[in-house]
Design a protein around this motif. Sequence first.
Motif, PDB file in Angstrom:
ATOM      1  N   ARG A  39     -13.387 -23.427 -39.147  1.00 30.93           N
ATOM      2  CA  ARG A  39     -11.947 -23.661 -39.097  1.00 30.93           C
ATOM      3  C   ARG A  39     -11.545 -24.069 -37.695  1.00 30.93           C
ATOM      4  NH1 ARG A  39      -9.671 -18.773 -36.962  1.00 30.93           N
ATOM      5  NH2 ARG A  39      -7.648 -19.178 -37.893  1.00 30.93           N
ATOM      6  N   SER A  40     -10.359 -24.640 -37.578  1.00 32.90           N
ATOM      7  CA  SER A  40      -9.804 -25.013 -36.276  1.00 32.90           C
ATOM      8  C   SER A  40      -8.598 -24.143 -35.963  1.00 32.90           C
ATOM      9  CB  SER A  40      -9.382 -26.489 -36.267  1.00 32.90           C
ATOM     10  OG  SER A  40     -10.499 -27.329 -36.435  1.00 32.90           O
ATOM     11  N   THR A  82      -7.494 -30.378 -33.594  1.00 31.77           N
ATOM     12  CA  THR A  82      -8.411 -30.503 -34.721  1.00 31.77           C
ATOM     13  C   THR A  82      -9.418 -31.624 -34.476  1.00 31.77           C
ATOM     14  OG1 THR A  82      -6.706 -29.738 -36.248  1.00 31.77           O
ATOM     15  CG2 THR A  82      -8.574 -30.917 -37.200  1.00 31.77           C
TER      16      THR A  82
END
Length: 281
Positions: A39-40, A82
């Motif tokens: 995940r970011s 991201t």
Amino acid sequence: MPNNDNDRYAYGLRVRGLDHVVELAPAGPPDGRPTVTIRSDPIEVPPQPVGPDEHRCVRMLADGRWMSVDRGRARATLYGPTPAPDLLAHPYLAAVATVVNRWSGRETFHAGAFVSGGRAWAALGARTAGKSSLLAVLAADGVPVLADDVLVTDGRYAFAGPRCLDLREPVPGIDLAPLPARYATRLRVALPPVADRLPLGGWFFLGWGDEPAAVPVAATDLLARLAALRTWPALTSDPAVLLALSALPAWDLVRPKQWAAVDDTRRLLDRALATPVGVPS
């Protein structure tokens, strides 16, 4: 573990959160492989570095972004904007995969691997040793490439990496239709699908020299080399895995630093693979 059609497979891991990354193969039904969710987090204040120890790894990556991998949560977090999908395919996933696989009792090396005779053959060397260019030459000749930059093995099998190969510069005489990647610092070659794991056959240590040569490496020397070259040496290794890896055949593959020597290098590889002493049945 429930099946998830969005899971992806790479480096011997079931990967979640990267279903938009085209270089990753879809995962099959649940099969007990280690799983990690990526995940970011746009947080601007970086975390403090940790380890890696047996529970957590927090480190700065080459471009200034931070990575945190939590073993208990089976989760990796990339802090900052991201990342683009091409960066997630490589190098960010590789950074996560080396840690998670080491926690899983596997060994990881800065190496590529190609397929011959139904086995994976590792190509190790420094960042300027020509690993990716050699793999590109092999790929152009129809030789399957299992992994470009990170080799994961459990002592018996080698696991496939993302379906891409990154070059610093074009390789003369071959046409693999590369596209710019990683902020246009690399030329990315798409690789065809390959088995997700194959028996590991042996090792080629790449180096430069005046004359092409393939010199066998003794098992005692090989054990010391592999122990020194594995990633994250502070993490626990299984001695049985290292011993199994050191029982495989290995060569120092020396070649001139010029494109004209590519054919000689191919002949050396073919000759060594024709009679690989010690390959397990």
